[in-house]
Enzyme design. Structure first.
Site, PDB file in Angstrom:
ATOM      1  N   ASP A 254      11.056 -25.939  14.553  1.00 26.76           N
ATOM      2  CA  ASP A 254       9.900 -26.345  15.364  1.00 26.76           C
ATOM      3  C   ASP A 254      10.347 -27.321  16.455  1.00 26.76           C
ATOM      4  OD1 ASP A 254       8.263 -24.774  13.883  1.00 26.76           O
ATOM      5  OD2 ASP A 254       7.280 -26.388  12.792  1.00 26.76           O
TER       6      ASP A 254
ATOM      7  N   GLU B   2       3.516 -17.756   7.338  1.00 25.56           N
ATOM      8  CA  GLU B   2       3.974 -17.009   6.170  1.00 25.56           C
ATOM      9  C   GLU B   2       2.989 -17.104   5.010  1.00 25.56           C
ATOM     10  OE1 GLU B   2       8.742 -17.777   7.011  1.00 25.56           O
ATOM     11  OE2 GLU B   2       7.588 -19.198   5.807  1.00 25.56           O
TER      12      GLU B   2
ATOM     13  N   THR C 191      12.279 -12.494   6.285  1.00 30.37           N
ATOM     14  CA  THR C 191      13.285 -13.273   7.007  1.00 30.37           C
ATOM     15  C   THR C 191      14.644 -13.216   6.302  1.00 30.37           C
ATOM     16  OG1 THR C 191      12.702 -15.294   5.818  1.00 30.37           O
ATOM     17  CG2 THR C 191      11.526 -14.850   7.848  1.00 30.37           C
TER      18      THR C 191
ATOM     19  N   LEU D 140      17.395 -18.379  10.797  1.00 29.55           N
ATOM     20  CA  LEU D 140      17.921 -19.484  11.594  1.00 29.55           C
ATOM     21  C   LEU D 140      18.500 -18.935  12.889  1.00 29.55           C
ATOM     22  CD1 LEU D 140      19.826 -21.400   8.747  1.00 29.55           C
ATOM     23  CD2 LEU D 140      17.506 -21.860   9.609  1.00 29.55           C
TER      24      LEU D 140
END
Length: 542
Positions: free
Chosen positions: A173, A257, A416, A457
């Site tokens: 973020d 999520e 993910t 990531l």
């Protein structure tokens, strides 16, 4: 030889670039330059150690285009049934706090570069905290409308996330976008509207699912608020749904999520690879737990969550609940974990049912995102998954019921950590991202739904791209239907990073089959993209 596209943003300086041709309309430029070295990606799947995937490279043919000063086109792309379209996440602050498109000239140039690289489209968060910030049912979609037009102009597709969570306080973020002010006002009056841990710490990322069906938001329930928001989006962009806007990802929790906020990074609360904490201590969740306990005839089980589940940064064996033969294996442990997980799935089903009603017949696909919690996956209890609401242990599979619920509403399962390898993880964390991905692939295959992937990531290296390539392919129908790359930023457009990314996109478009340097690329050219700062002066003659 240099090719120029124009932009208003300045990302990274290029040295020794002489006499670029610049339009006075823009204050910056993107440069495409020849690079002599070729690049090869190796896609290797450690889950199948005997299958080495051949190396690959790609080629580019530089062409002149009178309209754009100089332009480039990709060549050599093949089409087949195994292609995996690649999308790219746009910056979190693509839309400004005032509701306008941020840095539109830079965005225009970036989209042009992505299109030229063979990208299918881009993804953007439609932040609840920006769109409905002026009051209940007062929506501002203008910045998003400008983005949709720009995406359409470049022949790209758009995935839009219905982001009902705050931005800030989690991995990656880079900006802060809280929930709408009027919602925060209600939270200040009633702090139990947000998730709460055992010590009473409130988390303002997302409205607790405990009040999903209660009119706590100025006469509307949270589910009604989310439905109205999605309906407003549908009505505003009806003409683009199914054509430009091809997918709606439905936010169902923190980071969009389907999970509880069990591992918040804000203020150092949690650090990898801590087990996290249960988030069931707001009054609504406690009332639900009490009712469930009484229904089973065990009233004492409803007095609160487990007392021996430890703290955010502990390890499973440090706790009575998560250790090898801990409380999680008892009748009480099973009762609590079933209740905690089922509440999460019920929450997801309520939102997805609402989304299906809103977007039915529009032509846009629906997707839902599930977190890749791979740490402590090799332990018996899978503690980090349990605190997040995923009742997945050595003897239990949570991803199959999630997949079944997604299948009920025709929702794509977005997952993910597709870029991660087991061998890259710290040994003490007992990670297995590859094992986790394999389990999810099996669940989606059994239920017959599409599986899409993301990297967890930011990665720019060939190892990560090779892992995604290996994961995306399947001979048994469990490959990826699409991949969304995290994220468009300065680093992506830097020389080596950009070249790696373009090669990756090309290989994904070819199903990973055409993995050697094209014979047509006799001069071994590659694309280099960078942003440079320009001073306002007359361009030098070329």
């Amino acid at each position: 030889m240099a090719l120029t596209l124009r932009s208003s943003n300045s990302f990274t300086k290029l040295k020794d670039l002489k006499n670029p041709k610049i339009s006075e309309e823009f204050t910056g430029l993107i440069c495409f330059a020849r690079i002599k070295q070729s690049f090869r990606v190796h896609a290797f799947n450690p889950m199948q150690a005997t299958n080495n995937i051949p190396e690959m490279t790609s080629s580019f043919e530089v062409k002149r285009n009178e309209k754009w000063e100089m332009h480039h086109d990709l060549i050599g792309h093949q089409t087949n049934d195994t292609r995996v379209p690649v999308f790219v996440m746009l910056p979190l602050d693509t839309i400004s706090a005032s509701g306008n498109l941020n840095k539109p000239r830079a965005m225009n140039a970036s989209l042009m570069a992505l299109k030229s690289a063979g990208v299918e489209g881009v993804m953007v968060d439609a932040w609840w905290g920006l769109v409905e910030k002026d009051g209940p049912l007062k929506y501002n979609w203008e910045g998003y409308a400008e983005l949709v037009q720009m995406v359409q102009k470049h022949g790209l597709k758009l995935q839009v996330v219905m982001s009902f969570h705050q931005c800030g306080g989690n991995v990656g973020d880079s900006c802060s976008i809280p929930l709408p002010p009027w919602v925060l006002e209600e939270i200040s009056k009633n702090p139990d509207l947000v998730y709460t841990d055992r010590s009473g710490r409130r988390n303002p990322e997302y409205i607790t699912l405990g009040c999903d069906l209660l009119p706590v938001l100025r006469g509307r329930t949270p589910i009604q608020v989310y439905s109205d928001y999605m309906r407003s989006f549908r009505d505003r962009f009806r003409d683009h749904l199914g054509r430009v806007i091809v997918e709606i990802q439905v936010g169902m929790g923190p980071c969009g999520e389907l999970r509880y906020p069990s591992y918040p990074e804000s203020n150092g609360t949690w650090r990898f690879p801590g087990i996290g904490e249960f988030q069931c201590y707001d009054k609504y969740m406690k009332a639900s737990l009490q009712a469930a306990a009484e229904a089973t005839g065990q009233k004492e089980w409803g007095r609160g969550g487990p007392h021996d589940s430890g703290q955010y940064n502990q390890f499973p064996e440090d706790t009575g609940f998560f250790q090898r033969e801990g409380t999680w294996t008892t009748l009480y442990g099973e009762f609590f974990l079933e209740w905690y997980s089922e509440k999460l799935l019920e929450h997801g089903e309520k939102i997805l049912a609402a989304a299906e009603r809103v977007f039915h017949g529009t032509g846009a696909k629906l997707s839902g995102k599930v977190a890749g919690i791979h740490w402590h996956y090799k332990t018996r209890s899978h503690a980090a998954e349990l605190t997040a609401g995923y009742y997945n242990t050595r003897n239990r599979d949570v991803y199959l019921p999630i997949a079944k619920m997604f299948a009920k509403y025709g929702v794509i399962f977005n997952f993910t950590c597709m870029e991660m390898k087991d061998g890259e993880q710290p040994q003490h964390a007992n990670c297995s991202p590859e094992g986790l991905v394999q389990q999810v692939k099996m669940a989606t295959q059994k239920t017959g739904i599409e599986l899409a992937g993301e990297n967890a990531l930011e990665r720019y290296d060939t190892s990560a791209y090779g892992q995604v390539l290996a994961t995306s392919k399947s001979h048994s129908g469990s490959g990826l239907s699409a991949f969304t790359y995290l994220r468009m930023n300065k680093k992506l457009f830097e020389g080596e990073n950009w070249r790696h990314f373009v090669e990756f996109v090309k290989s994904m478009s070819e199903g990973g089959r055409n993995q050697r340097l094209s014979a047509s690329d006799l001069c071994r050219t590659n694309l280099y993209v960078g942003f440079i700062t320009e001073k306002k002066k007359e361009p030098a003659p070329v």
